[in-house]
Design a protein around this motif. Structure first.
Motif, PDB file in Angstrom:
ATOM      1  N   GLN A 190       2.464  -8.169  10.901  1.00 13.07           N
ATOM      2  CA  GLN A 190       1.673  -7.039  10.402  1.00 13.07           C
ATOM      3  C   GLN A 190       0.760  -6.517  11.514  1.00 13.07           C
TER       4      GLN A 190
ATOM      5  N   THR B  62      13.201  -5.322   6.845  1.00  9.98           N
ATOM      6  CA  THR B  62      12.519  -4.357   5.990  1.00  9.98           C
ATOM      7  C   THR B  62      11.171  -4.001   6.598  1.00  9.98           C
ATOM      8  N   THR B  63      10.788  -2.737   6.424  1.00  2.00           N
ATOM      9  CA  THR B  63       9.475  -2.258   6.865  1.00  2.00           C
ATOM     10  C   THR B  63       8.658  -1.866   5.646  1.00  2.00           C
ATOM     11  N   HIS B  64       7.355  -2.223   5.688  1.00  2.00           N
ATOM     12  CA  HIS B  64       6.478  -1.953   4.549  1.00  2.00           C
ATOM     13  C   HIS B  64       5.216  -1.237   5.026  1.00  2.00           C
TER      14      HIS B  64
ATOM     15  N   PHE C 102       2.351  -4.227  -0.799  1.00  2.00           N
ATOM     16  CA  PHE C 102       3.328  -3.795   0.201  1.00  2.00           C
ATOM     17  C   PHE C 102       4.338  -2.854  -0.472  1.00  2.00           C
ATOM     18  N   LEU C 103       4.547  -1.730   0.166  1.00  2.00           N
ATOM     19  CA  LEU C 103       5.540  -0.760  -0.298  1.00  2.00           C
ATOM     20  C   LEU C 103       6.602  -0.625   0.788  1.00  2.00           C
ATOM     21  N   SER C 104       7.820  -1.090   0.463  1.00  2.00           N
ATOM     22  CA  SER C 104       8.894  -1.117   1.461  1.00  2.00           C
ATOM     23  C   SER C 104       9.559   0.246   1.568  1.00  2.00           C
ATOM     24  N   THR C 105      10.345   0.415   2.631  1.00  4.12           N
ATOM     25  CA  THR C 105      11.097   1.662   2.817  1.00  4.12           C
ATOM     26  C   THR C 105      12.215   1.805   1.783  1.00  4.12           C
TER      27      THR C 105
ATOM     28  N   ASN D 118      10.533  -0.770  -2.845  1.00  2.23           N
ATOM     29  CA  ASN D 118      10.105  -1.982  -3.571  1.00  2.23           C
ATOM     30  C   ASN D 118       8.600  -2.206  -3.361  1.00  2.23           C
TER      31      ASN D 118
ATOM     32  N   SER E   1       5.882  -8.871  -8.110  1.00  2.00           N
ATOM     33  CA  SER E   1       6.772  -7.758  -7.753  1.00  2.00           C
ATOM     34  C   SER E   1       6.821  -6.772  -8.912  1.00  2.00           C
TER      35      SER E   1
END
Length: 409
Positions: free
Chosen positions: A256, A284-286, A306-309, A312, A340
């Motif tokens: 991070q 994955t990128t968040h 965290f909000l992923s690309t 999610n 989640s």
């Protein structure tokens, strides 16, 4: 001869008083009486009458060698105080004469003691007298009962209004020292003052966990490291976590990069990006939004969403506390919970709470910067996440013994 002496004894007894007055120490001689002396008024016994001498006692008959001989009469000594009348001593005046002392106790007197008189006898003490109010009759309706009469920047009720600042007070420069030393010189001094008293740059690296664990599954290892660089208010913050099997491959890595802003003395608001790297290729990128700081009772809290690309949304929160047993031995409880907003089958993650873990670690600080520890940690998968774990043949809960190191520099 003896008979004659015995016969004369009664006659001698009768004549003895008269003969005693006429004879002196020389038997048979008659002494003429002394001439009478005229008493003067100055004599201490003037006018006193001397009593007659007492008659001589009868002589017992003697049988010794001096029997028949008369002993010379002793002279009579006159009593100097004869005829004096001794004065009657004055009667002492009783200081309590006329006082009624019938009720007084006289020591161990046989008279029974009288009961003491109650000094409050006859007084009505059923209702105590009411305290007198020192402000009775005073008109206190106009007194201010609110905040003290202290000037403030606002016209609060109960306080006098504050007069506006005079115009002349703002007519000069912002810093009065600029008139003396010059604006350029004072600007440089103020920048140095800010640096020395609040804009200091610091850098730190904290190895929170670097440990090996053993439990029901394969032995594993992990790291949890973070650090920052910046001042007291604004910082660049970075975090990294990773895990893998002992003697095997690295399973996943998380990194991070965050901007941290102090929003209170104990809390920092953080935002930035997170990059996950996994062995199976699901990188994955968040976007990250979180808060980190010191909660009441000295709990260190780190929580983030965290909000992923891929869309999610997940969240994670950690809390730990250092309980000092001694200056060297420290017991640290630690808790972590994950959640989640949707199912992520490729990550074996279900909706809702996905997992929870709790650990207890005991460390010994050889120095503040170097402290090995030994502990135990328990974890369990929850909800749909537990179903994914059971579907691939894994265990829902696991208890592991950990040994590791905590350090910072």
């Amino acid at each position: 001869m003896n008979r004659l002496v015995i016969a004369l004894v009664p006659l001698m007894v009768a004549v003895a008083p008269v003969a005693t007055q006429a004879q002196t120490a020389h038997g048979g001689h008659t002494t003429p009486p002394p001439p009478a002396r005229t008493q003067t008024p100055s004599a201490p016994h003037a006018g006193h009458r001397t009593p007659a001498p007492a008659p001589a006692r009868p002589t017992r008959p003697a049988t010794g060698p001096h029997a028949g001989q008369r002993a010379p009469a002793r002279p009579v000594v006159a009593d100097l105080h004869a005829g004096h009348v001794a004065p009657t001593p004055p009667v002492a005046t009783d200081p309590h004469a006329g006082h009624d002392m019938s009720t007084m106790t006289m020591g161990q007197s046989e008279t029974p003691a009288q009961p003491e008189t109650d000094p409050h006898a006859g007084h009505d003490m059923s209702t105590p007298p009411a305290a007198t109010n020192p402000h009775a009759g005073h008109d206190m309706s106009t007194m201010a009962m609110g905040p003290p009469d202290v000037p403030t920047s606002a016209d609060n009720p109960g306080r006098p209004p504050e007069a506006p600042v005079p115009v002349t007070a703002l007519s000069g420069p912002t810093h009065a020292a600029d008139l003396i030393y010059g604006a350029a010189a004072m600007a440089a001094s103020r920048r140095g003052l800010v640096v020395e008293n609040g804009d200091i740059r610091t850098t730190a690296v904290i190895v929170d966990r670097f440990e090996v664990s053993s439990g029901n599954g394969a032995d594993s290892w992990l790291w949890d490291v973070q650090g920052w660089s910046g001042g007291d208010i604004n910082r660049f913050w970075w975090k990294s976590e990773g895990e893998g099997e002992v003697g095997g491959n690295l399973e996943s890595v998380e990194i991070q990069a965050l901007y941290s802003r102090a929003v209170s003395p104990f809390w920092n608001l953080q935002t930035g990006v997170r990059q996950d790297v996994r062995r199976d290729g699901g990188d994955t990128t968040h976007l990250v939004l979180g808060i980190q700081g010191l909660a009441p009772h000295w709990w260190e809290v780190d929580a983030a969403a965290f909000l992923s690309t891929d869309g999610n949304l997940t969240a994670r929160a950690e809390a730990e506390y250092d309980q000092r047993i001694t200056q060297k031995w420290i017991l640290q409880p630690r808790f972590e919970i994950k959640a989640s907003a949707n199912d992520i089958p490729e990550l074996e993650t279900g909706t809702g709470l996905t997992s929870v873990s709790a650990g207890l670690r005991l460390r010994y600080e050889f120095r503040k910067e170097f402290a090995p520890y030994l502990g135990v940690e328990w974890s369990r998968a929850l909800g749909n996440t537990a179903d994914y774990v059971e579907a691939r043949g894994g265990q829902v809960d696991d208890t592991r013994v950990v040994i590791g190191l905590k350090a910072w520099f």
